[in-house]
Scaffold this motif. Structure first.
Motif, PDB file in Angstrom:
ATOM      1  N   ALA A  25       0.770  12.090 -13.488  1.00  0.00           N
ATOM      2  CA  ALA A  25       0.881  12.466 -12.076  1.00  0.00           C
ATOM      3  C   ALA A  25      -0.007  13.660 -11.758  1.00  0.00           C
ATOM      4  CB  ALA A  25       2.335  12.775 -11.730  1.00  0.00           C
ATOM      5  N   LEU A  26      -0.075  14.612 -12.679  1.00  0.00           N
ATOM      6  CA  LEU A  26      -0.925  15.783 -12.493  1.00  0.00           C
ATOM      7  C   LEU A  26      -2.390  15.378 -12.348  1.00  0.00           C
ATOM      8  CD1 LEU A  26      -1.555  18.808 -12.506  1.00  0.00           C
ATOM      9  CD2 LEU A  26      -1.485  18.730 -15.004  1.00  0.00           C
ATOM     10  N   LEU A  82      11.990   7.212 -11.847  1.00  0.00           N
ATOM     11  CA  LEU A  82      10.756   6.708 -12.443  1.00  0.00           C
ATOM     12  C   LEU A  82      10.486   5.265 -12.036  1.00  0.00           C
ATOM     13  CD1 LEU A  82      11.023   8.294 -15.996  1.00  0.00           C
ATOM     14  CD2 LEU A  82       9.369   8.862 -14.219  1.00  0.00           C
ATOM     15  N   LEU A  83      11.521   4.463 -11.876  1.00  0.00           N
ATOM     16  CA  LEU A  83      11.316   3.104 -11.376  1.00  0.00           C
ATOM     17  C   LEU A  83      10.741   3.143  -9.964  1.00  0.00           C
ATOM     18  CD1 LEU A  83      14.520   1.223 -12.626  1.00  0.00           C
ATOM     19  CD2 LEU A  83      12.170   0.874 -13.393  1.00  0.00           C
ATOM     20  N   TRP A  84      11.278   4.034  -9.133  1.00  0.00           N
ATOM     21  CA  TRP A  84      10.761   4.163  -7.766  1.00  0.00           C
ATOM     22  C   TRP A  84       9.289   4.566  -7.776  1.00  0.00           C
ATOM     23  CZ3 TRP A  84       9.164   8.696  -5.128  1.00  0.00           C
ATOM     24  CH2 TRP A  84       8.897   8.489  -3.774  1.00  0.00           C
ATOM     25  N   LEU A  85       8.953   5.562  -8.622  1.00  0.00           N
ATOM     26  CA  LEU A  85       7.565   5.988  -8.724  1.00  0.00           C
ATOM     27  C   LEU A  85       6.677   4.858  -9.237  1.00  0.00           C
ATOM     28  CD1 LEU A  85       7.846   9.554 -10.308  1.00  0.00           C
ATOM     29  CD2 LEU A  85       7.164   9.000  -7.976  1.00  0.00           C
ATOM     30  N   GLY A  86       7.182   4.132 -10.244  1.00  0.00           N
ATOM     31  CA  GLY A  86       6.386   3.060 -10.825  1.00  0.00           C
ATOM     32  C   GLY A  86       6.081   1.956  -9.835  1.00  0.00           C
ATOM     33  N   PHE A  87       7.099   1.499  -9.113  1.00  0.00           N
ATOM     34  CA  PHE A  87       6.876   0.420  -8.144  1.00  0.00           C
ATOM     35  C   PHE A  87       6.016   0.909  -6.976  1.00  0.00           C
ATOM     36  CE2 PHE A  87      10.861  -1.407 -10.051  1.00  0.00           C
ATOM     37  CZ  PHE A  87      10.215  -2.509 -10.605  1.00  0.00           C
ATOM     38  N   ALA A  88       6.174   2.197  -6.612  1.00  0.00           N
ATOM     39  CA  ALA A  88       5.325   2.749  -5.549  1.00  0.00           C
ATOM     40  C   ALA A  88       3.862   2.767  -5.985  1.00  0.00           C
ATOM     41  CB  ALA A  88       5.784   4.168  -5.193  1.00  0.00           C
ATOM     42  N   ALA A  89       3.618   3.109  -7.252  1.00  0.00           N
ATOM     43  CA  ALA A  89       2.243   3.117  -7.757  1.00  0.00           C
ATOM     44  C   ALA A  89       1.672   1.712  -7.826  1.00  0.00           C
ATOM     45  CB  ALA A  89       2.204   3.772  -9.140  1.00  0.00           C
ATOM     46  N   LEU A  90       2.482   0.744  -8.222  1.00  0.00           N
ATOM     47  CA  LEU A  90       1.999  -0.638  -8.326  1.00  0.00           C
ATOM     48  C   LEU A  90       1.669  -1.218  -6.953  1.00  0.00           C
ATOM     49  CD1 LEU A  90       4.445  -2.013 -11.049  1.00  0.00           C
ATOM     50  CD2 LEU A  90       2.004  -1.530 -11.317  1.00  0.00           C
ATOM     51  N   PRO A 100      -7.480   8.699  -1.457  1.00  0.00           N
ATOM     52  CA  PRO A 100      -6.796   8.437  -2.717  1.00  0.00           C
ATOM     53  C   PRO A 100      -5.635   7.470  -2.526  1.00  0.00           C
ATOM     54  CG  PRO A 100      -6.224  10.614  -1.882  1.00  0.00           C
ATOM     55  CD  PRO A 100      -7.311  10.089  -1.006  1.00  0.00           C
ATOM     56  N   LEU A 101      -5.297   6.763  -3.616  1.00  0.00           N
ATOM     57  CA  LEU A 101      -4.196   5.793  -3.545  1.00  0.00           C
ATOM     58  C   LEU A 101      -2.852   6.485  -3.392  1.00  0.00           C
ATOM     59  CD1 LEU A 101      -5.066   3.088  -6.242  1.00  0.00           C
ATOM     60  CD2 LEU A 101      -5.122   2.848  -3.767  1.00  0.00           C
ATOM     61  N   VAL A 102      -2.645   7.553  -4.128  1.00  0.00           N
ATOM     62  CA  VAL A 102      -1.361   8.260  -4.135  1.00  0.00           C
ATOM     63  C   VAL A 102      -1.607   9.710  -3.728  1.00  0.00           C
ATOM     64  CG1 VAL A 102       0.619   8.949  -5.515  1.00  0.00           C
ATOM     65  CG2 VAL A 102      -0.502   6.759  -5.960  1.00  0.00           C
ATOM     66  N   THR A 103      -0.948  10.155  -2.663  1.00  0.00           N
ATOM     67  CA  THR A 103      -1.120  11.523  -2.174  1.00  0.00           C
ATOM     68  C   THR A 103       0.241  12.124  -1.851  1.00  0.00           C
ATOM     69  OG1 THR A 103      -3.226  10.848  -1.196  1.00  0.00           O
ATOM     70  CG2 THR A 103      -2.336  12.981  -0.520  1.00  0.00           C
ATOM     71  N   SER A 187      -0.416   3.654 -14.752  1.00  0.00           N
ATOM     72  CA  SER A 187       0.619   4.690 -14.689  1.00  0.00           C
ATOM     73  C   SER A 187       1.915   4.114 -14.139  1.00  0.00           C
ATOM     74  CB  SER A 187       0.153   5.854 -13.807  1.00  0.00           C
ATOM     75  OG  SER A 187      -1.009   6.449 -14.330  1.00  0.00           O
ATOM     76  N   GLY A 188       1.797   3.242 -13.110  1.00  0.00           N
ATOM     77  CA  GLY A 188       2.990   2.605 -12.552  1.00  0.00           C
ATOM     78  C   GLY A 188       3.751   1.814 -13.599  1.00  0.00           C
ATOM     79  N   LEU A 189       3.020   1.060 -14.416  1.00  0.00           N
ATOM     80  CA  LEU A 189       3.672   0.293 -15.481  1.00  0.00           C
ATOM     81  C   LEU A 189       4.341   1.223 -16.494  1.00  0.00           C
ATOM     82  CD1 LEU A 189       1.008  -2.495 -16.146  1.00  0.00           C
ATOM     83  CD2 LEU A 189       3.238  -2.760 -15.039  1.00  0.00           C
ATOM     84  N   ILE A 190       3.669   2.340 -16.801  1.00  0.00           N
ATOM     85  CA  ILE A 190       4.250   3.303 -17.743  1.00  0.00           C
ATOM     86  C   ILE A 190       5.516   3.921 -17.149  1.00  0.00           C
ATOM     87  CG2 ILE A 190       3.880   5.545 -18.864  1.00  0.00           C
ATOM     88  CD1 ILE A 190       0.917   4.725 -19.147  1.00  0.00           C
ATOM     89  N   PHE A 191       5.472   4.276 -15.863  1.00  0.00           N
ATOM     90  CA  PHE A 191       6.657   4.841 -15.208  1.00  0.00           C
ATOM     91  C   PHE A 191       7.819   3.851 -15.248  1.00  0.00           C
ATOM     92  CE2 PHE A 191       3.982   7.688 -12.173  1.00  0.00           C
ATOM     93  CZ  PHE A 191       3.649   8.485 -13.252  1.00  0.00           C
TER      94      PHE A 191
END
Length: 210
Positions: A25-26, A82-90, A100-103, A187-191
């Motif tokens: 994320a950083l 982390l599931l929320w973050l992962g699905f949001a990234a996907l 950027p994709l994620v801000t 990263s989404g898959l890892i989350f």
């Protein structure tokens, strides 16, 4: 005393710099929003590190584990977050050309949430602090807890300073932006994986209590 403080600081440094979702994320925040946002993010992370360092050191000094209920509950929260973050990234899509994709709109709060629900959390903190402090366990007592936590947070601060400096370099930012979509999806898959693992570890214990 100095050797204990040095060991606690080194443990905090290792804990902070070891790879995990927060480091990924950083990278995204630093590449997309710059070092200022990355600094606010790691400031939030430090608050979580202080909590985990205090719990790990309390367990070591007390020569017994903290009750597992609090960690099962935190694991459940961590898993869902982390599931929320992962699905949001996907599902992430750029807001416009070159955007950027994620801000994250509030890097400090995002860092605080990451720090408190860190999947490394208690087990890694206990393992790291035990490995570095066990040789001096006879010298540990409750009066040292505040200064040991402070030393650990200082170690984490140094680790995050290095990460912010590296991820803020122009070549690193260009590399990230060039491959941002792939990195964000990975990263989404890892989350998601970390989230499912956290739920698998915490749900059985909570169900057993009910």
């Amino acid at each position: 005393m100095l050797s204990l403080l040095a060991a606690a600081a080194l443990a905090g440094f290792i804990y902070g710099i070891s790879p995990g979702p927060a480091v990924l994320a950083l990278m995204g925040i630093s590449a997309g929003q710059g070092r200022g946002a990355a600094t606010r993010f790691v400031t939030g992370l430090l608050a979580g590190d202080a909590v985990w360092a205090a719990l790990a050191l309390a367990a070591i000094i007390g020569a017994q584990s903290i009750g597992t209920l609090v960690f099962d509950v935190l694991g459940l929260l961590c898993g869902f977050y982390l599931l929320w973050l992962g699905f949001a990234a996907l599902r992430a899509r750029p807001a416009g050309a070159d955007a950027p994709l994620v801000t994250p709109s509030r890097p400090l709060l995002r860092g605080l949430a990451f720090g408190i629900t860190n999947p490394k959390g208690y087990p890694v903190a206990v393992a790291t602090f035990t490995a570095l402090l066990s040789a001096q366990s006879a010298a540990l007592h409750w009066g040292l807890l505040p200064v040991l936590v402070a030393a650990a947070v200082l170690g984490s601060f140094l680790a995050y300073g290095i990460l912010v400096a590296l991820t803020g370099l122009a070549p690193m930012r260009r590399l990230y932006r060039r491959h941002e979509a792939s990195i964000v999806r990975a990263s989404g898959l890892i989350f998601v994986g970390f989230g499912l693992h956290a739920l698998a570890q915490s749900v059985p214990g909570l169900l057993a209590r009910s």
